[in-house]
Enzyme design. Structure first.
Site, PDB file in Angstrom:
ATOM      1  N   ARG A 123       0.829  -1.212   0.000  1.00 51.04           N
ATOM      2  CA  ARG A 123       0.000   0.000   0.000  1.00 51.04           C
ATOM      3  C   ARG A 123       0.868   1.270   0.000  1.00 51.04           C
ATOM      4  O   ARG A 123       0.455   2.298  -0.521  1.00 51.04           O
ATOM      5  CB  ARG A 123      -0.972   0.003   1.173  1.00 51.04           C
ATOM      6  N   ARG A 133      -1.779  -4.903   3.011  1.00 50.10           N
ATOM      7  CA  ARG A 133      -1.402  -4.202   4.222  1.00 50.10           C
ATOM      8  C   ARG A 133      -0.038  -4.588   4.794  1.00 50.10           C
ATOM      9  O   ARG A 133       0.684  -3.717   5.291  1.00 50.10           O
ATOM     10  CB  ARG A 133      -2.475  -4.463   5.277  1.00 50.10           C
ATOM     11  N   HIS A 161      -5.588  -3.708   1.567  1.00 46.66           N
ATOM     12  CA  HIS A 161      -6.019  -4.641   2.616  1.00 46.66           C
ATOM     13  C   HIS A 161      -6.774  -5.850   2.030  1.00 46.66           C
ATOM     14  O   HIS A 161      -7.778  -6.290   2.568  1.00 46.66           O
ATOM     15  CB  HIS A 161      -6.895  -3.925   3.643  1.00 46.66           C
ATOM     16  N   GLU A 172     -19.020   4.773   0.019  1.00 51.12           N
ATOM     17  CA  GLU A 172     -18.262   4.206  -1.103  1.00 51.12           C
ATOM     18  C   GLU A 172     -19.019   4.257  -2.426  1.00 51.12           C
ATOM     19  O   GLU A 172     -18.423   4.507  -3.477  1.00 51.12           O
ATOM     20  CB  GLU A 172     -17.867   2.759  -0.778  1.00 51.12           C
ATOM     21  N   PHE A 219     -14.542  -3.086   0.553  1.00 52.69           N
ATOM     22  CA  PHE A 219     -15.449  -1.973   0.302  1.00 52.69           C
ATOM     23  C   PHE A 219     -15.319  -1.445  -1.125  1.00 52.69           C
ATOM     24  O   PHE A 219     -16.232  -0.801  -1.641  1.00 52.69           O
ATOM     25  CB  PHE A 219     -15.185  -0.844   1.298  1.00 52.69           C
ATOM     26  N   SER A 225      -4.876   5.000   5.775  1.00 56.03           N
ATOM     27  CA  SER A 225      -4.669   3.584   5.466  1.00 56.03           C
ATOM     28  C   SER A 225      -4.222   3.366   4.034  1.00 56.03           C
ATOM     29  O   SER A 225      -3.507   2.409   3.736  1.00 56.03           O
ATOM     30  CB  SER A 225      -5.964   2.799   5.717  1.00 56.03           C
ATOM     31  N   ASP A 257      -7.977  -8.077  11.337  1.00 58.17           N
ATOM     32  CA  ASP A 257      -9.288  -7.459  11.118  1.00 58.17           C
ATOM     33  C   ASP A 257     -10.374  -8.492  10.816  1.00 58.17           C
ATOM     34  O   ASP A 257     -11.560  -8.201  10.942  1.00 58.17           O
ATOM     35  CB  ASP A 257      -9.214  -6.444   9.975  1.00 58.17           C
TER      36      ASP A 257
END
Length: 317
Positions: free
Chosen positions: A14, A171, A113, A62, A87, A41, A121
């Site tokens: 990322r 990530r 991610h 989104e 998302f 993020s 998560d």
């Protein structure tokens, strides 16, 4: 030899995106960034610092972000939408299908991610279906880079690439082992040539495939390791060239084996040169919380699993 491929450092993919979009924006004034409340993020801090007027904070909305991005393309802008992969796809599939893919809008859907290596998560964020969802959309290009350098290169390349793109990255801190200049959209990257077995991998799993290939070579097995960073359009020529020599393959992906890289390779083989294939990926399941290493081991995506699959598929020839 694969053992000669040594990491030059470690960094999350990322961050490659964050550095890449800032550089892309310096080169092209039409590049704009949108985020759904995840600027930190997605490593957009440098972009925002340099180009605050080209940054749009959409909030936790989104679907609205995708609609805004589609509209921006009409004025010649090159919008990069940013949020977690879950998302970026599952939550907004209808908007992507109707507002982006159907009309061929020049939107770059940038998704962090992704996969199991998101880690703690858990299942609600570890989307393992997104490659399949996105590659089925007509006209959608799907790119899954393997390390920091390649993610940066891909982020830069898609600014000049006309049409909708899905760019998937992650990530965790991961080895850096490629060169930025080696990335070409739609062109597979061959790390080693061999005659006994082909290993096709994408994303974080490319490094795992290289690790497995080193051990296989030490066992006297001639292994071909190929990075399929562009899932669609697939480099069919490279796939066929490899399996014509080896007559068997292993596919490795941080994704459900249903609908991902493995399915793409299998389609090419079924149409042109049927061969035995072993699939490394999640097997029709959701993930769970845990460290990236723990999850890759539990779900059968570790280096030993790739070695075992290669040895198994060679016996099936």
């Amino acid at each position: 030899m694969l053992k000669e491929i040594q990491p030059t450092g470690q960094k999350d993919t990322r961050s490659g995106f964050g550095d890449g979009i800032a550089e892309a924006a310096r080169k092209n004034s039409n590049v704009v960034a949108l985020t759904a409340d995840l600027a930190g993020s997605l490593k957009l801090n440098q972009f925002i610092k340099e180009f605050p007027e080209r940054f749009i904070q959409c909030g936790i909305a989104e679907a609205n972000m995708i609609g805004i991005a589609a509209g921006l393309t009409i004025g010649g802008k090159i919008p990069y939408t940013t949020t977690f992969a879950n998302f970026s796809t599952g939550r907004v599939y209808d908007q992507i299908r109707q507002s982006v893919a159907y009309s061929g809008k020049n939107v770059k859907i940038c998704a962090s991610h992704a996969g199991l290596t998101l880690g703690e998560d858990g299942a609600t964020h570890q989307i393992l279906e997104d490659i399949g969802m996105m590659k089925m959309l007509p006209g959608m290009t799907v790119i899954v880079p393997c390390d920091y350098n390649q993610t940066k290169a891909a982020t830069l390349a898609i600014a000049d690439y006309q049409g909708p793109v899905y760019l998937r990255f992650g990530r965790p801190v991961w080895p850096i082992f490629t060169k930025v200049e080696d990335f070409v959209i739609g062109k597979a990257q061959v790390f080693s040539e061999g005659t006994d077995v082909s290993i096709f991998a994408c994303g974080h799993m490319v490094w795992k495939a290289i690790e497995a290939g080193v051990i296989l070579q030490e066992k006297g097995i001639s292994v071909e390791v190929i990075n399929i960073h562009t899932i669609k359009p697939l480099d069919t020529e490279a796939v066929l060239k490899s399996i014509t020599k080896t007559k068997c393959a292993v596919t490795v992906e941080e994704h459900n084996v249903l609908g991902g890289l493995g399915d793409s390779i299998a389609q090419v083989a079924a149409r042109h040169l049927p061969i035995p294939i072993e699939y490394i990926g999640t097997n029709d399941t959701f993930g769970e919380s845990g460290t990236p290493t723990q999850l890759l081991e539990k779900y059968g995506l570790s280096t030993p699993h790739i070695i075992a699959a290669a040895e198994k598929v060679m016996k099936r020839k």
